[in-house]
Design an enzyme around this catalytic site. Structure first.
Site, PDB file in Angstrom:
ATOM      1  N   ASN A   1       7.140   7.795  11.371  1.00  0.00           N
ATOM      2  CA  ASN A   1       5.953   8.502  10.883  1.00  0.00           C
ATOM      3  C   ASN A   1       6.393   9.580   9.896  1.00  0.00           C
ATOM      4  O   ASN A   1       7.049  10.546  10.282  1.00  0.00           O
ATOM      5  CB  ASN A   1       5.197   9.124  12.067  1.00  0.00           C
ATOM      6  CG  ASN A   1       3.858   9.692  11.645  1.00  0.00           C
ATOM      7  OD1 ASN A   1       3.647  10.022  10.474  1.00  0.00           O
ATOM      8  ND2 ASN A   1       2.939   9.816  12.585  1.00  0.00           N
TER       9      ASN A   1
ATOM     10  N   LYS B   1       0.830  -1.215   0.000  1.00  0.00           N
ATOM     11  CA  LYS B   1       0.000   0.000   0.000  1.00  0.00           C
ATOM     12  C   LYS B   1       0.863   1.263   0.000  1.00  0.00           C
ATOM     13  O   LYS B   1       0.609   2.189  -0.760  1.00  0.00           O
ATOM     14  CB  LYS B   1      -0.921   0.004   1.218  1.00  0.00           C
ATOM     15  CG  LYS B   1      -2.084  -0.961   1.056  1.00  0.00           C
ATOM     16  CD  LYS B   1      -2.987  -0.940   2.281  1.00  0.00           C
ATOM     17  CE  LYS B   1      -4.137  -1.939   2.096  1.00  0.00           C
ATOM     18  NZ  LYS B   1      -4.960  -2.042   3.323  1.00  0.00           N
TER      19      LYS B   1
ATOM     20  N   THR C   1       0.444   7.669  17.945  1.00  0.00           N
ATOM     21  CA  THR C   1       0.823   9.077  17.763  1.00  0.00           C
ATOM     22  C   THR C   1       0.422   9.930  18.966  1.00  0.00           C
ATOM     23  O   THR C   1       1.164  10.828  19.375  1.00  0.00           O
ATOM     24  CB  THR C   1       0.181   9.638  16.479  1.00  0.00           C
ATOM     25  OG1 THR C   1       0.614   8.838  15.369  1.00  0.00           O
ATOM     26  CG2 THR C   1       0.588  11.077  16.240  1.00  0.00           C
TER      27      THR C   1
ATOM     28  N   VAL D   1      12.378   6.295   9.908  1.00  0.00           N
ATOM     29  CA  VAL D   1      11.304   7.263  10.160  1.00  0.00           C
ATOM     30  C   VAL D   1      10.008   6.540  10.508  1.00  0.00           C
ATOM     31  O   VAL D   1       9.351   5.977   9.631  1.00  0.00           O
ATOM     32  CB  VAL D   1      11.088   8.151   8.908  1.00  0.00           C
ATOM     33  CG1 VAL D   1       9.949   9.140   9.158  1.00  0.00           C
ATOM     34  CG2 VAL D   1      12.367   8.906   8.559  1.00  0.00           C
TER      35      VAL D   1
ATOM     36  N   LYS E   1      -9.733   0.519  14.088  1.00  0.00           N
ATOM     37  CA  LYS E   1      -8.500   0.628  14.872  1.00  0.00           C
ATOM     38  C   LYS E   1      -8.747   0.006  16.232  1.00  0.00           C
ATOM     39  O   LYS E   1      -9.659   0.407  16.951  1.00  0.00           O
ATOM     40  CB  LYS E   1      -8.110   2.093  15.018  1.00  0.00           C
ATOM     41  CG  LYS E   1      -6.799   2.311  15.765  1.00  0.00           C
ATOM     42  CD  LYS E   1      -6.364   3.771  15.669  1.00  0.00           C
ATOM     43  CE  LYS E   1      -5.044   3.993  16.399  1.00  0.00           C
ATOM     44  NZ  LYS E   1      -3.927   3.225  15.844  1.00  0.00           N
TER      45      LYS E   1
ATOM     46  N   HIS F   1     -10.269   8.169  15.298  1.00  0.00           N
ATOM     47  CA  HIS F   1      -9.948   7.237  14.214  1.00  0.00           C
ATOM     48  C   HIS F   1     -11.179   6.412  13.847  1.00  0.00           C
ATOM     49  O   HIS F   1     -12.113   6.281  14.637  1.00  0.00           O
ATOM     50  CB  HIS F   1      -8.820   6.290  14.638  1.00  0.00           C
ATOM     51  CG  HIS F   1      -7.462   6.930  14.628  1.00  0.00           C
ATOM     52  ND1 HIS F   1      -6.996   7.690  15.685  1.00  0.00           N
ATOM     53  CD2 HIS F   1      -6.484   6.951  13.681  1.00  0.00           C
ATOM     54  CE1 HIS F   1      -5.773   8.134  15.388  1.00  0.00           C
ATOM     55  NE2 HIS F   1      -5.445   7.700  14.193  1.00  0.00           N
TER      56      HIS F   1
END
Lengths: 270, 270, 270, 270
Positions: free
Chosen positions: C131, C12, C170, C129, C163, C159
């Site tokens: 995010n 994706k 985050t 990384v 989820k 969200h």
């Protein structure tokens, strides 16, 4: 079980309708029609990516409608095609005794009037729905209710920056729905001065200010903010995916089977 | 302990300053001045409704400044008076060796330049602050940071409907702060059409759209919305009471004692 | 022109990276690798739906890295694969002199430490990384700045209801970033009583309240609200599409070519 | 002209009612009662700060009610007093033929039942209203309407941090109003895990999640968010000043003159 034909099945909305109908209770997908030659003959479930449905995608609307009439209960045709063909499609469905649910835009007033007469004579239910979002209709109805008690209201609509026209059609429609009750909204308390022209937005019906935001990252959002001394009341609708329209389509398929004439607008069946 | 004189102590902002200074650590209220004859001689704490402070409200600025110089540490004068008197007040304070923190608006560029020279010669700190809201300064600084990475931004400011001018001064200032980095914001993806004039708002510096909402029930609010493909980033500040400005005033009183010249803007001392 | 290899090109995120790299200035897509056997040998542009790119999708990472070293400027490998293979992939890229930009999660502290040493010895830049959202990093940095001036803060994250975990990673990370400055946030003004347990949310680091909303129709949103007397300051980020991460990926590709060692976190290169 | 008596005229709400009634069309302030000895005998307009109204503030409720019956049209008493006296006040007003509009909280079920019987026998209209906010009632009615079409809903209420109880009474009431229609809201799509306890908020009636934010700078705010695939629909009410309740009070004064029995709740007369 309501037998359902989807016309425009390979389009963006048609694909969502195929998925939604195939999962909804009380109805069964019996036909899928599209004039796009790319997928003719393929299983429409494979085309839209939800797995085989044993329904081929065809380009013969009349044949498909005839087939839909073979079921014990009356059929429904959902139409998401093109302004050029929607009138003919709708008329054909009524002629064959299949009830149309029309999401395609572009019917003229004359065409709508003709179809209304035609459905009346055939004692056939039909639904023409410019906006299938139940959420937006609920927002509009709640706004009409609030407008009886608030004299101040502004509309903010926010869309992605590929949308060319401003304000959005939905915002204009919402302002129209709040108007005509004898009020002039937003009576001035002070003499307003725009030091930069346009800051106070556009004026829609009955002095309702409308503001249009266009930014990448946005999808389709609308806020109606009512204000009175010491309070504000805000109605907001966010559309984040075309799937948002499917509950309205499914509801329309169920309701059209109870109708005896043509009805315009989702708000009439909520 | 910093000895503090409040000039304009019976005004809306002055009253808040009296309360804030009397509760802040590291400073003590030693004088309160106002030209409004209604309360002269009364305890300023009683006038502003926070209980007796043993400081009378007087109309003699010079005498009060002289008195403030009797303390072992250098004094500060907070000025929330009137455009007509602010220049004289500020000059007088510097002349008496009391550091001015000026919240009164209306200083001309010439006056500001004069006061800068005068403070320089006197080696005296001075602060002129058009907006004491730390929250707004934080928002503006965060927006400047975001503007390095986003090319699309619009500003929405919302105020009560007794505000005459649109856009707000803060919104115009914010747009100015985002400009001048070589960018033209909001490059068009499509040819926009306003079917109702003004829908897309005003255009401020570097093509930043600004929208002004005016409704009763609102107080003072500002949103800066950045957009990019697949995301939006929104900074919003809501002022609900004049008390919002007091942390900025208190900070300014502390910081001005460390300065040797005139500094303009709260952002310089954050 | 930076030659870029995308590892995990059929996933994706990988698909988005293919599209983003092929359109970005200053870089050129030279290789695409994926272990999914479905598309091997096909043009990766066709696979991801952006038109032919003349780059075949292969399953041979080493061969592709070797090929990438034939270009006059040093290459970069973007990795969005799987926790099981990310360590090996990253080590291999460094060994071949291709700089890794790693978005795959799941590296252990030990693995990260090894890779840091390995990059150091090879004097090769590398970026890991967790995010890639520039917007979220900006929000977090602005929140850290605000936390110096505000003592009250709560976090709301919203969200979609698929989820499973709450709060979001985050949100937890954001609370961590606001902590450790010696503050205990949200000092009580009154003795709070929850008449329904959980109403006041979860308590993260240093007494920051965190609230998790889960609803269909939501995508991924986070608000940090700071409060002080008379004002609130709100930072909000909305992710509406995976495309939101691409500016971060493109920036990372550019920046990794300037590095001489392994760097962790997008905030380090903003 | 409806003659109006305000009982509790020197309290926070009573003061607002004095101002509102003195400016409203179709009614005239004829009496003002308060047990606070501080202002007895003074002009109530001066006491509340809106200029002389030629109505003295008295502490004799019965005498004032008798006086109110001298007018050609039936009078109304607005009561914002104290839980200890509200039952007696209301009963007295009915006995004297003055219709009560009761905003004071604290009536027990038994007392309410008694007053209902008493008003019935006297064929006198009476209104008992726990929340005079028209905006909140509109929000609740719109939410009930939306709950017919949405299966997922969460409530967020935000208040200043001097509010001790969480969730707010209005949020609990709103959840109650959405319940009892046979639905269990928020059916799980995945097995939720709270890594920090309380993140998903409190569970009110029928599995409605409720989240309470408490921050200085906030006043009184409530959001109800409905979600469905591809859309969210949000209703938000912000109270920024006690003036917000006055339109509800004025409406109640007008409507109570048309009633023949006791009615409970503002929603009954909208």
């Amino acid at each position: 079980m309501i037998p359902v034909v989807v016309n425009g099945a390979a389009g963006k909305m048609g694909r969502e309708v195929i998925k939604a109908v195939s999962q909804a209770e009380g109805m069964t997908l019996v036909g899928a029609v599209d004039q796009n030659p790319a997928y003719i003959g393929e299983d429409v479930g494979e085309v839209v990516g939800c797995g085989a449905l044993e329904v081929p995608l065809l380009n013969d609307l009349q044949g498909t409608l005839v087939m839909a009439t073979q079921y014990p209960t009356q059929g429904v045709m959902v139409d998401f095609t093109h302004p050029d063909s929607v009138y003919e499609n709708t008329r054909t469905a009524i002629a064959y005794g299949v009830r149309p649910v029309v999401g395609t835009t572009g019917l003229t007033d004359k065409q709508l009037s003709d179809l209304t007469d035609f459905a009346e004579k055939a004692t056939t239910g039909a639904l023409v729905v410019p906006n299938f979002s139940i959420g937006i209709v609920l927002l509009q109805q709640a706004a009409i209710q609030a407008s009886k008690y608030f004299d101040h209201v502004e509309i903010i609509e926010l869309h992605h920056n590929q949308k060319a026209d401003a304000p959005s059609g939905t915002a204009i429609k919402t302002a129209q729905m709040l108007s005509g009750n004898g009020k002039t909204y937003n009576p001035a308390q002070v003499e307003e001065q725009e030091t930069l022209t346009g800051a106070r937005g556009a004026l829609a019906n009955d002095n309702i200010n409308v503001h249009s935001i266009r930014l990448p990252g946005l999808i389709a959002h609308q806020e109606v903010i009512f204000g009175a001394s010491g309070q504000t009341y805000t109605l907001r609708h966010d559309t984040t995916d075309r799937a948002a329209y499917m509950p309205g389509v499914i509801l329309a398929i169920r309701k059209v089977t109870e109708l005896k004439s043509l009805v315009y607008g989702l708000e009439k069946i909520l």
